[in-house]
Design a protein around this motif. Structure first.
Motif, PDB file in Angstrom:
ATOM      1  N   MET A   1     -23.045  33.309  21.921  1.00  0.00           N
ATOM      2  CA  MET A   1     -23.364  31.944  22.299  1.00  0.00           C
ATOM      3  C   MET A   1     -22.058  31.172  22.464  1.00  0.00           C
ATOM      4  O   MET A   1     -21.235  31.142  21.577  1.00  0.00           O
ATOM      5  N   GLU A   2     -21.888  30.597  23.602  1.00  0.00           N
ATOM      6  CA  GLU A   2     -20.683  29.851  23.932  1.00  0.00           C
ATOM      7  C   GLU A   2     -20.903  28.365  23.651  1.00  0.00           C
ATOM      8  O   GLU A   2     -21.940  27.817  23.988  1.00  0.00           O
ATOM      9  N   ARG A   3     -19.897  27.737  23.018  1.00  0.00           N
ATOM     10  CA  ARG A   3     -19.998  26.305  22.691  1.00  0.00           C
ATOM     11  C   ARG A   3     -18.699  25.602  23.027  1.00  0.00           C
ATOM     12  O   ARG A   3     -17.628  26.177  22.893  1.00  0.00           O
ATOM     13  N   ALA A   5     -17.155  21.141  23.448  1.00  0.00           N
ATOM     14  CA  ALA A   5     -17.448  19.700  23.419  1.00  0.00           C
ATOM     15  C   ALA A   5     -16.575  19.005  24.450  1.00  0.00           C
ATOM     16  O   ALA A   5     -15.461  19.452  24.744  1.00  0.00           O
ATOM     17  N   GLU A  18     -21.828  17.755  23.109  1.00  0.00           N
ATOM     18  CA  GLU A  18     -21.635  19.124  22.633  1.00  0.00           C
ATOM     19  C   GLU A  18     -22.546  20.056  23.423  1.00  0.00           C
ATOM     20  O   GLU A  18     -23.766  19.851  23.457  1.00  0.00           O
ATOM     21  N   PHE A  19     -21.955  21.069  24.040  1.00  0.00           N
ATOM     22  CA  PHE A  19     -22.638  21.988  24.935  1.00  0.00           C
ATOM     23  C   PHE A  19     -22.814  23.346  24.257  1.00  0.00           C
ATOM     24  O   PHE A  19     -21.867  23.876  23.682  1.00  0.00           O
ATOM     25  N   THR A  20     -24.008  23.923  24.364  1.00  0.00           N
ATOM     26  CA  THR A  20     -24.273  25.271  23.859  1.00  0.00           C
ATOM     27  C   THR A  20     -24.931  26.066  24.980  1.00  0.00           C
ATOM     28  O   THR A  20     -25.976  25.672  25.502  1.00  0.00           O
ATOM     29  N   ARG A  21     -24.300  27.180  25.353  1.00  0.00           N
ATOM     30  CA  ARG A  21     -24.830  28.032  26.421  1.00  0.00           C
ATOM     31  C   ARG A  21     -25.938  28.913  25.859  1.00  0.00           C
ATOM     32  O   ARG A  21     -25.786  29.538  24.811  1.00  0.00           O
ATOM     33  N   PHE A  30     -27.622  25.157  29.582  1.00  0.00           N
ATOM     34  CA  PHE A  30     -26.843  24.578  28.498  1.00  0.00           C
ATOM     35  C   PHE A  30     -27.694  23.549  27.789  1.00  0.00           C
ATOM     36  O   PHE A  30     -28.307  22.688  28.426  1.00  0.00           O
ATOM     37  N   ILE A  32     -27.510  20.445  25.379  1.00  0.00           N
ATOM     38  CA  ILE A  32     -26.465  19.446  25.147  1.00  0.00           C
ATOM     39  C   ILE A  32     -26.960  18.417  24.138  1.00  0.00           C
ATOM     40  O   ILE A  32     -28.086  17.929  24.237  1.00  0.00           O
ATOM     41  N   SER A  43     -30.943  15.110  22.510  1.00  0.00           N
ATOM     42  CA  SER A  43     -30.551  16.346  23.177  1.00  0.00           C
ATOM     43  C   SER A  43     -31.288  16.478  24.500  1.00  0.00           C
ATOM     44  O   SER A  43     -32.318  15.846  24.731  1.00  0.00           O
TER      45      SER A  43
END
Length: 81
Positions: A1-3, A5, A18-21, A30, A32, A43
């Motif tokens: 998991m890619e993160r 900000a 803050e972004f989480t793939r 994503f 967010i 979110s």
């Protein structure tokens, strides 16, 4: 998991997003998170339109459409590093 900000200007203030793939059978999106002007967390998600463009998932808060391009650019710029 890619993160990651990114600070993005909303109106007259900078806010941290803050972004989480997330990748699943529906593709890549994503998730967010950020806080609103009252410091209340919220979110939303964006999904891939094409290689260099990301779009808000329908039902997102209206004011987010004003910064949709900046959100998309943040993802593209981060993925190029």
């Amino acid at each position: 998991m890619e993160r990651f900000a990114k600070q993005i200007t909303v109106g007259n203030e900078k806010r941290l997003f803050e972004f989480t793939r997330i990748e699943n059978f529906n593709g890549v999106k994503f998730f967010i998170t950020s806080v609103d002007e009252n410091q209340k967390p919220f979110s939303f998600s964006v999904k891939r339109k094409d290689a260099n463009h990301w779009k808000l998932v329908p039902g997102s808060l209206r004011w987010l459409y004003e910064i949709e391009e900046e959100l998309s650019n943040a993802i593209v710029e981060t993925r190029l590093k």
